[in-house]
Design a protein around this motif. Structure first.
Motif, PDB file in Angstrom:
ATOM      1  N   PHE A 344       0.820  -1.208   0.000  1.00 21.72           N
ATOM      2  CA  PHE A 344       0.000   0.000   0.000  1.00 21.72           C
ATOM      3  C   PHE A 344       0.858   1.264   0.000  1.00 21.72           C
ATOM      4  CE2 PHE A 344      -3.196  -3.030   0.817  1.00 21.72           C
ATOM      5  CZ  PHE A 344      -4.428  -2.440   0.621  1.00 21.72           C
ATOM      6  N   PHE A 345       1.982   1.225   0.726  1.00 18.68           N
ATOM      7  CA  PHE A 345       2.866   2.393   0.758  1.00 18.68           C
ATOM      8  C   PHE A 345       3.355   2.722  -0.644  1.00 18.68           C
ATOM      9  CE2 PHE A 345       7.014   4.381   0.868  1.00 18.68           C
ATOM     10  CZ  PHE A 345       6.868   5.386   1.821  1.00 18.68           C
ATOM     11  N   PHE A 346       3.760   1.698  -1.379  1.00 20.94           N
ATOM     12  CA  PHE A 346       4.347   1.929  -2.697  1.00 20.94           C
ATOM     13  C   PHE A 346       3.290   2.103  -3.794  1.00 20.94           C
ATOM     14  CE2 PHE A 346       7.655  -0.222  -0.216  1.00 20.94           C
ATOM     15  CZ  PHE A 346       8.672   0.697  -0.343  1.00 20.94           C
ATOM     16  N   MET A 347       2.039   1.714  -3.518  1.00 19.28           N
ATOM     17  CA  MET A 347       0.949   2.034  -4.441  1.00 19.28           C
ATOM     18  C   MET A 347       0.563   3.503  -4.376  1.00 19.28           C
ATOM     19  SD  MET A 347      -1.985  -0.928  -4.642  1.00 19.28           S
ATOM     20  CE  MET A 347      -2.534  -0.737  -2.944  1.00 19.28           C
ATOM     21  N   SER A 348       0.907   4.153  -3.281  1.00 22.44           N
ATOM     22  CA  SER A 348       0.318   5.447  -2.936  1.00 22.44           C
ATOM     23  C   SER A 348       0.451   6.504  -4.020  1.00 22.44           C
ATOM     24  CB  SER A 348       0.947   5.962  -1.641  1.00 22.44           C
ATOM     25  OG  SER A 348       2.355   6.103  -1.800  1.00 22.44           O
ATOM     26  N   THR A 349       1.575   6.543  -4.696  1.00 25.47           N
ATOM     27  CA  THR A 349       1.809   7.604  -5.674  1.00 25.47           C
ATOM     28  C   THR A 349       1.400   7.225  -7.091  1.00 25.47           C
ATOM     29  OG1 THR A 349       3.477   9.170  -6.480  1.00 25.47           O
ATOM     30  CG2 THR A 349       4.179   6.883  -6.223  1.00 25.47           C
ATOM     31  N   MET A 350       1.006   5.981  -7.311  1.00 25.22           N
ATOM     32  CA  MET A 350       0.879   5.490  -8.679  1.00 25.22           C
ATOM     33  C   MET A 350      -0.232   6.172  -9.468  1.00 25.22           C
ATOM     34  SD  MET A 350       1.809   1.440  -8.297  1.00 25.22           S
ATOM     35  CE  MET A 350       3.469   0.976  -7.780  1.00 25.22           C
ATOM     36  N   PHE A 351      -1.427   6.280  -8.898  1.00 24.36           N
ATOM     37  CA  PHE A 351      -2.526   6.883  -9.652  1.00 24.36           C
ATOM     38  C   PHE A 351      -2.192   8.302 -10.069  1.00 24.36           C
ATOM     39  CE2 PHE A 351      -6.226   9.625  -9.892  1.00 24.36           C
ATOM     40  CZ  PHE A 351      -6.985   8.972 -10.860  1.00 24.36           C
ATOM     41  N   ALA A 352      -1.796   9.130  -9.105  1.00 23.72           N
ATOM     42  CA  ALA A 352      -1.546  10.542  -9.395  1.00 23.72           C
ATOM     43  C   ALA A 352      -0.394  10.717 -10.374  1.00 23.72           C
ATOM     44  CB  ALA A 352      -1.252  11.295  -8.100  1.00 23.72           C
ATOM     45  N   THR A 353       0.659   9.907 -10.232  1.00 25.46           N
ATOM     46  CA  THR A 353       1.826  10.066 -11.091  1.00 25.46           C
ATOM     47  C   THR A 353       1.531   9.597 -12.512  1.00 25.46           C
ATOM     48  OG1 THR A 353       3.251   9.750  -9.152  1.00 25.46           O
ATOM     49  CG2 THR A 353       4.285   9.581 -11.313  1.00 25.46           C
ATOM     50  N   ILE A 354       0.825   8.467 -12.654  1.00 26.32           N
ATOM     51  CA  ILE A 354       0.421   8.012 -13.991  1.00 26.32           C
ATOM     52  C   ILE A 354      -0.484   9.055 -14.633  1.00 26.32           C
ATOM     53  CG2 ILE A 354      -0.860   6.256 -15.278  1.00 26.32           C
ATOM     54  CD1 ILE A 354       0.014   4.250 -13.057  1.00 26.32           C
ATOM     55  N   PHE A 355      -1.430   9.588 -13.861  1.00 27.22           N
ATOM     56  CA  PHE A 355      -2.360  10.616 -14.356  1.00 27.22           C
ATOM     57  C   PHE A 355      -1.580  11.816 -14.883  1.00 27.22           C
ATOM     58  CE2 PHE A 355      -5.398  13.989 -14.338  1.00 27.22           C
ATOM     59  CZ  PHE A 355      -6.666  13.429 -14.416  1.00 27.22           C
ATOM     60  N   ALA A 356      -0.629  12.311 -14.083  1.00 31.38           N
ATOM     61  CA  ALA A 356       0.117  13.504 -14.471  1.00 31.38           C
ATOM     62  C   ALA A 356       1.016  13.236 -15.674  1.00 31.38           C
ATOM     63  CB  ALA A 356       0.949  13.996 -13.286  1.00 31.38           C
ATOM     64  N   LEU A 357       1.716  12.102 -15.683  1.00 36.90           N
ATOM     65  CA  LEU A 357       2.594  11.776 -16.811  1.00 36.90           C
ATOM     66  C   LEU A 357       1.782  11.567 -18.091  1.00 36.90           C
ATOM     67  CD1 LEU A 357       5.104   9.279 -15.128  1.00 36.90           C
ATOM     68  CD2 LEU A 357       5.606  11.597 -15.916  1.00 36.90           C
ATOM     69  N   GLY A 358       0.640  10.907 -17.959  1.00 37.20           N
ATOM     70  CA  GLY A 358      -0.166  10.602 -19.136  1.00 37.20           C
ATOM     71  C   GLY A 358      -0.828  11.810 -19.764  1.00 37.20           C
ATOM     72  N   THR A 359      -1.078  12.860 -18.964  1.00 32.68           N
ATOM     73  CA  THR A 359      -1.760  14.049 -19.484  1.00 32.68           C
ATOM     74  C   THR A 359      -0.805  15.214 -19.696  1.00 32.68           C
ATOM     75  OG1 THR A 359      -2.362  14.699 -17.218  1.00 32.68           O
ATOM     76  CG2 THR A 359      -3.980  13.419 -18.463  1.00 32.68           C
ATOM     77  N   THR A 360       0.489  14.961 -19.610  1.00 33.88           N
ATOM     78  CA  THR A 360       1.485  16.016 -19.809  1.00 33.88           C
ATOM     79  C   THR A 360       1.561  16.423 -21.276  1.00 33.88           C
ATOM     80  OG1 THR A 360       2.863  15.328 -17.938  1.00 33.88           O
ATOM     81  CG2 THR A 360       3.955  16.544 -19.701  1.00 33.88           C
ATOM     82  N   GLY A 361       1.644  17.736 -21.520  1.00 36.28           N
ATOM     83  CA  GLY A 361       1.914  18.250 -22.843  1.00 36.28           C
ATOM     84  C   GLY A 361       0.830  18.006 -23.874  1.00 36.28           C
ATOM     85  N   LEU A 362      -0.428  17.982 -23.463  1.00 33.53           N
ATOM     86  CA  LEU A 362      -1.509  17.685 -24.396  1.00 33.53           C
ATOM     87  C   LEU A 362      -2.216  18.942 -24.893  1.00 33.53           C
ATOM     88  CD1 LEU A 362      -3.021  14.511 -22.713  1.00 33.53           C
ATOM     89  CD2 LEU A 362      -1.360  14.652 -24.575  1.00 33.53           C
ATOM     90  N   GLY A 363      -1.775  20.102 -24.427  1.00 30.43           N
ATOM     91  CA  GLY A 363      -2.362  21.340 -24.912  1.00 30.43           C
ATOM     92  C   GLY A 363      -3.858  21.400 -24.693  1.00 30.43           C
ATOM     93  N   ALA A 364      -4.596  21.738 -25.752  1.00 29.92           N
ATOM     94  CA  ALA A 364      -6.039  21.923 -25.645  1.00 29.92           C
ATOM     95  C   ALA A 364      -6.790  20.621 -25.412  1.00 29.92           C
ATOM     96  CB  ALA A 364      -6.567  22.588 -26.917  1.00 29.92           C
TER      97      ALA A 364
END
Length: 427
Positions: A344-364
């Motif tokens: 659980f400790f190491f799962m903690s950042t996965m959703f938010a980090t995947i979300f941020a990396l996946g939506t980076t640089g998409l403009g409009a």
């Protein structure tokens, strides 16, 4: 789409290409309201995993059948994330948040007649309605936090907000364990049926009060649909179908959520099976202990991201969880439950980090991409049933092979997948 009503004062962030964002001081109130939403759906999710085991015992259903609660919950995300995104585009963040809260309250109220019916199917239907509200709420709040300021700090903001989600995940099993697995408390509340009605009735009232407060609050519609410059060399942002880092992010998010949901659904089964003499109530309290690790991990990740690149952190955490889940599969007395808590400790950042990396640089395309990334939460339907079936046939430990495979994909996304097709990357 750019919504300009109630716009907050803005300033330029030189490090973000001169884009204009609301000043940090103007965003504290809106961010606090958004964080309150994260706490609510964390509580609902924390109770979900306790109900899974509770209904196995009180309604005499199998582990595979009990997974229909998770399927209803995450099926709502799968079916309704795109309509929720359309609502967000049409009416804005405040309307989306208030609508999500109101529908969540309706779902919670439906638990009252479902409990009176005394059968499993009405609970499944009630859970679907409740989750439909949470889907609208999360689509709005996740996207709002993501665009509420400098894009370079989106991963930090999401990890901070998700820390309060983890607080709700901690509180949920504590309530469920104290009420649903305590004969004395259940009897004092008037029986198993009455205890469920009281818990979900109180949740409905609290959510409705919060919805009324949010409706009266001033939430700036930031107009930040152009969230960050495109990572492409092209002068125009490419469509989402031609952005492989985003497509890989959605797939990875779905598999990660599948792993998280499967682990939570069968946590109590696993720890009671691998810890001699442990009761279901003690297993529920251990789930709360795991949620503490999840909570601490979120705050730790927020701090680590000041020094460590999101990609690197995601890769390392993914590999660690592969190793830990394989220890769970080994079925070592006491050690396997401890390893599962550490997951659980190491799962903690996965959703938010995947979300941020996946939506980076998409403009409009950022808003549409965010709603699709929330839709990936529907991946929660993928693992509960097959894990339950494996657990029924071969034992709870072997079911955790599936989450191990999912964490391997998460590690790959941090290492390679998040850079696919990008002209510029950060290691």
């Amino acid at each position: 789409m750019s919504i300009e009503t109630d716009a907050a004062p803005t300033r330029d962030f030189p490090e973000s290409g001169g884009l204009a964002f609301p000043a940090a001081g103007d965003l504290r109130g809106p961010l606090a309201f958004a964080i309150g939403c994260f706490l609510i759906w964390g509580l609902a999710y924390g109770l979900l995993d306790v109900l899974n085991k509770h209904f196995q015992e009180t309604l005499s259903i199998s582990q595979a059948d009990s997974s229909w609660l998770q399927i209803a919950y995450f099926g709502a995300y799968l079916l309704l994330s795109l309509p929720a995104g359309a609502l967000l585009h049409a009416r804005g963040y405040k309307f989306g948040i208030v609508s999500g809260l109101s529908l969540t309250a309706v779902g919670a109220l439906l638990f009252i007649p479902a409990a009176a019916a005394g059968s499993f199917l009405p609970f499944v239907g009630s859970m679907f309605v409740l989750a439909a509200g949470l889907c609208v709420l999360e689509t709005s709040a996740d996207t709002y936090v993501n665009v509420l300021g400098d894009p370079a700090k989106a991963a930090q903001r999401l990890n901070l907000a998700q820390s309060f989600n983890a607080l709700g995940v901690f509180i949920g099993p504590m309530i469920g364990g104290a009420v649903f697995f305590s004969p004395a408390t259940t009897e004092a509340l008037g029986g198993a049926t009455r205890s469920i009605q009281i818990v979900y009735g109180l949740i409905a009232v609290a959510v409705l009060i919060f919805a009324a407060v949010v409706w009266r609050a001033r939430l700036p519609e930031t107009g930040l649909s152009d969230h960050g410059e495109s990572v492409w060399d092209d002068s125009q942002a490419r469509p989402l179908s031609r952005q492989p880092h985003f497509i890989a992010g959605v797939v990875t998010q779905a598999l990660y959520i599948g792993a998280q949901v499967g682990i939570g659904a069968y946590f109590i089964n696993l720890v009671t099976h691998n810890w001699q003499g442990l009761t279901s109530q003690q297993g529920a309290f251990m789930l709360s202990l795991a949620a503490v690790g999840y909570l601490v991990g979120r705050f730790a990740a927020t701090a680590l991201l000041l020094r460590v690149a999101p990609r690197r952190l995601l890769t390392v955490y993914g590999l660690i969880n592969v190793a830990l889940t394989l220890v769970v599969v080994a079925g070592v007395d006491k050690l396997s439950p401890i390893a599962l808590i550490a997951v659980f400790f190491f799962m903690s950042t996965m959703f938010a980090t995947i979300f941020a990396l996946g939506t980076t640089g998409l403009g409009a395309n950022a808003k549409k991409a965010s709603s699709l990334m929330v839709m990936a939460i529907g991946g929660g339907v993928l693992l509960p049933w097959p894990m339950g079936r494996i657990a029924d046939l071969y034992g709870a430990n072997y079911a955790f092979i599936l989450p191990a495979l999912c964490f391997a994909v998460v590690a790959w996304y941090g290492w390679k997948g998040s850079t696919l097709g990008q002209a510029k990357t950060a290691a």
